[in-house]
Design a protein around this motif. Structure first.
Motif, PDB file in Angstrom:
ATOM      1  N   ARG A 240      49.023  46.133  45.313  1.00 40.99           N
ATOM      2  CA  ARG A 240      49.885  46.476  44.175  1.00 40.99           C
ATOM      3  C   ARG A 240      49.061  47.001  42.989  1.00 40.99           C
ATOM      4  NH1 ARG A 240      55.060  45.110  44.843  1.00 40.99           N
ATOM      5  NH2 ARG A 240      55.627  43.530  46.388  1.00 40.99           N
ATOM      6  N   PRO A 241      48.365  48.100  43.181  1.00 43.58           N
ATOM      7  CA  PRO A 241      47.548  48.633  42.080  1.00 43.58           C
ATOM      8  C   PRO A 241      48.359  49.003  40.842  1.00 43.58           C
ATOM      9  CG  PRO A 241      47.757  50.250  43.849  1.00 43.58           C
ATOM     10  CD  PRO A 241      48.293  48.955  44.384  1.00 43.58           C
ATOM     11  N   ASP A 242      49.597  49.464  41.040  1.00 47.17           N
ATOM     12  CA  ASP A 242      50.418  49.829  39.884  1.00 47.17           C
ATOM     13  C   ASP A 242      50.793  48.595  39.060  1.00 47.17           C
ATOM     14  OD1 ASP A 242      50.300  52.483  40.533  1.00 47.17           O
ATOM     15  OD2 ASP A 242      52.239  52.520  41.571  1.00 47.17           O
ATOM     16  N   SER A 243      50.950  47.467  39.717  1.00 50.42           N
ATOM     17  CA  SER A 243      51.250  46.233  38.981  1.00 50.42           C
ATOM     18  C   SER A 243      50.046  45.786  38.160  1.00 50.42           C
ATOM     19  CB  SER A 243      51.659  45.119  39.953  1.00 50.42           C
ATOM     20  OG  SER A 243      52.885  45.425  40.582  1.00 50.42           O
ATOM     21  N   VAL A 244      48.855  45.979  38.698  1.00 48.38           N
ATOM     22  CA  VAL A 244      47.642  45.643  37.942  1.00 48.38           C
ATOM     23  C   VAL A 244      47.536  46.550  36.724  1.00 48.38           C
ATOM     24  CG1 VAL A 244      45.133  45.427  38.018  1.00 48.38           C
ATOM     25  CG2 VAL A 244      46.485  44.839  40.036  1.00 48.38           C
ATOM     26  N   LYS A 245      47.783  47.828  36.912  1.00 56.13           N
ATOM     27  CA  LYS A 245      47.750  48.763  35.788  1.00 56.13           C
ATOM     28  C   LYS A 245      48.808  48.399  34.752  1.00 56.13           C
ATOM     29  CE  LYS A 245      45.961  52.654  38.500  1.00 56.13           C
ATOM     30  NZ  LYS A 245      46.250  54.019  39.029  1.00 56.13           N
ATOM     31  N   GLY A 246      49.993  48.012  35.226  1.00 58.02           N
ATOM     32  CA  GLY A 246      51.048  47.619  34.307  1.00 58.02           C
ATOM     33  C   GLY A 246      50.678  46.370  33.528  1.00 58.02           C
ATOM     34  N   PHE A 247      50.040  45.410  34.182  1.00 58.85           N
ATOM     35  CA  PHE A 247      49.611  44.198  33.490  1.00 58.85           C
ATOM     36  C   PHE A 247      48.630  44.551  32.382  1.00 58.85           C
ATOM     37  CE2 PHE A 247      47.120  40.499  32.603  1.00 58.85           C
ATOM     38  CZ  PHE A 247      47.986  39.429  32.726  1.00 58.85           C
ATOM     39  N   VAL A 248      47.687  45.428  32.678  1.00 62.37           N
ATOM     40  CA  VAL A 248      46.694  45.829  31.674  1.00 62.37           C
ATOM     41  C   VAL A 248      47.365  46.532  30.504  1.00 62.37           C
ATOM     42  CG1 VAL A 248      44.732  47.362  31.262  1.00 62.37           C
ATOM     43  CG2 VAL A 248      44.752  45.891  33.292  1.00 62.37           C
ATOM     44  N   ARG A 249      48.304  47.427  30.785  1.00 59.78           N
ATOM     45  CA  ARG A 249      49.015  48.117  29.695  1.00 59.78           C
ATOM     46  C   ARG A 249      49.756  47.114  28.815  1.00 59.78           C
ATOM     47  NH1 ARG A 249      50.199  52.023  33.809  1.00 59.78           N
ATOM     48  NH2 ARG A 249      52.190  50.987  34.217  1.00 59.78           N
ATOM     49  N   ALA A 250      50.403  46.150  29.439  1.00 66.80           N
ATOM     50  CA  ALA A 250      51.147  45.146  28.672  1.00 66.80           C
ATOM     51  C   ALA A 250      50.211  44.308  27.813  1.00 66.80           C
ATOM     52  CB  ALA A 250      51.939  44.257  29.623  1.00 66.80           C
ATOM     53  N   LEU A 251      49.048  43.947  28.353  1.00 71.30           N
ATOM     54  CA  LEU A 251      48.084  43.169  27.582  1.00 71.30           C
ATOM     55  C   LEU A 251      47.582  43.960  26.380  1.00 71.30           C
ATOM     56  CD1 LEU A 251      46.270  40.773  27.041  1.00 71.30           C
ATOM     57  CD2 LEU A 251      44.706  41.631  28.809  1.00 71.30           C
ATOM     58  N   ILE A 252      47.329  45.245  26.572  1.00 76.76           N
ATOM     59  CA  ILE A 252      46.897  46.085  25.449  1.00 76.76           C
ATOM     60  C   ILE A 252      47.976  46.104  24.366  1.00 76.76           C
ATOM     61  CG2 ILE A 252      46.405  48.475  24.755  1.00 76.76           C
ATOM     62  CD1 ILE A 252      44.995  48.794  27.479  1.00 76.76           C
ATOM     63  N   ALA A 253      49.237  46.184  24.768  1.00 76.91           N
ATOM     64  CA  ALA A 253      50.333  46.123  23.794  1.00 76.91           C
ATOM     65  C   ALA A 253      50.307  44.788  23.066  1.00 76.91           C
ATOM     66  CB  ALA A 253      51.669  46.333  24.499  1.00 76.91           C
ATOM     67  N   GLY A 254      50.020  43.706  23.784  1.00 81.26           N
ATOM     68  CA  GLY A 254      49.929  42.388  23.157  1.00 81.26           C
ATOM     69  C   GLY A 254      48.783  42.286  22.173  1.00 81.26           C
ATOM     70  N   ILE A 255      47.658  42.917  22.497  1.00 83.27           N
ATOM     71  CA  ILE A 255      46.516  42.914  21.567  1.00 83.27           C
ATOM     72  C   ILE A 255      46.861  43.688  20.302  1.00 83.27           C
ATOM     73  CG2 ILE A 255      44.122  43.662  21.230  1.00 83.27           C
ATOM     74  CD1 ILE A 255      43.721  43.223  24.256  1.00 83.27           C
TER      75      ILE A 255
END
Length: 348
Positions: A240-255
């Motif tokens: 699920r590489p797209d889910s990993v990318k999505g998690f990273v994008r969401a974390l950046i939004a959180g930062i």
């Protein structure tokens, strides 16, 4: 009136058919939307304000926007969190990247980090100026309290060598992590080893005057180490590489949300801590943002990434106290392929 009622009754079957068609259409549409992916995320220690970006990403809907349903739990240290990820009990975890380097030497599971949260490791010696300590070399002849599980001591040999400190002249007193701040506050030791955003802030909260405290941050004395990073289960990353990318994008939004409004972020973190102190966590968060996350390197190169040459130097420093069976390279530890382009990682 009778005619109106008759007309209305004749329309009911047609209306029922229309509603059934609309319901079927909506159900079909729902079936075509990918379901949310359940994500179990492990922190390697009890909750504190440094984790606020994850909590804001959840609260603000950044994870759900990526179709991720994220739940959180804590483990007793980075090795335990890494073991969960390696086994697949957690898809992601936040761990000390320097423990990941040691873990990879002992465990064949190809766990890698995909996002570095702390661009500078938080390791520090927190000392009292009233004991004559102002700079790192002033530790000569002093007593430092060290907890058994303290990660900062793993890089002490390299730090001492870089700064010309004779390790034989510094006495390390083994203590429980629970009494680290109390014994320094009571004057039973001259300094304690730990994390700058934990011990220093906790000591001020215990009434030790801020002017009497000095945080000798390893990063200010030549330590190249990165700090806490997000690791991912390798099988999950492959499937699920797209889910990993999505998690990273969401974390950046959180930062970014945390940087924009630290007070709200501290509130959210404190609400997840039993008897959490909002003001204490806000001070902790501001310390983390300045010292560990919003560094000059991050402002240039964006959130989450590493400098491979610096990582190699950090691995060499770890090697001064840890005998590698096979020394890892930077790309054995970090995979930047899940990061968005630079424009998506710059601090707003």
């Amino acid at each position: 009136m009778f005619g109106f009622r008759t007309t209305a009754l004749r329309c009911l079957p047609a209306l029922a058919i229309l509603l059934a068609a609309l319901t079927a259409r909506d159900a079909t549409a729902a079936e075509t939307v990918a379901p949310s992916i359940a994500i179990h995320f492990t922190f390697d220690r009890p909750i504190d304000a440094s984790m606020a970006p994850f909590f804001l990403a959840a609260k603000d809907g950044s994870f759900s926007a990526e179709r991720l349903n994220v739940s959180f739990s804590s483990a007793a240290g980075s090795p335990a969190a890494l073991a969960r990820v390696a086994k697949g009990d957690s898809e992601f975890a936040l761990v000390d990247i320097n423990e990941l380097i040691r873990f990879r030497d002992k465990d064949p599971a190809p766990v890698k980090s995909v996002f570095v949260l702390f661009n500078r490791a938080p390791y520090a010696i927190v000392a009292r100026r009233s004991r004559g300590i102002h700079l790192m070399p002033d530790l000569d002849g002093k007593t430092v309290g060290v907890a058994d599980s303290d990660l900062s001591m793993r890089l002490w040999p390299a730090l001492a060598q870089q700064n010309g400190i004779d390790t034989a002249h510094v006495k390390f007193h083994k203590i429980s992590a629970a009494v680290r701040e109390p014994i320094l506050s009571a004057g039973q030791v001259d300094a304690v080893a730990g994390f700058s955003y934990l011990s220093a802030v906790n000591l001020r909260d215990r009434g030790v005057p801020g002017g009497d405290l000095v945080a000798l941050r390893y990063a200010d004395y030549g330590c190249e180490a990165y700090g806490f990073a997000v690791v991912v289960n390798p099988a999950f990353a492959a499937s699920r590489p797209d889910s990993v990318k999505g998690f990273v994008r969401a974390l950046i939004a959180g930062i970014n949300a945390t940087v924009k409004d630290p007070a709200r972020a501290a509130d959210e973190a404190a609400s997840r801590i039993e008897d959490g102190d909002r003001d204490l966590e806000l001070e902790r968060l501001r310390t983390v943002l300045v010292d560990n996350i919003l560094t000059d390197e991050v402002r240039r190169n964006g959130l989450g990434d590493i400098d491979p040459a610096r990582m190699d130097r950090a691995i060499d420093q770890i090697g001064q106290d840890f005998k590698f069976r096979k020394r890892p390279a930077a790309d054995d530890i970090f995979d930047g392929g899940f990061l968005p382009p630079l424009a998506g990682r710059l601090i707003n």
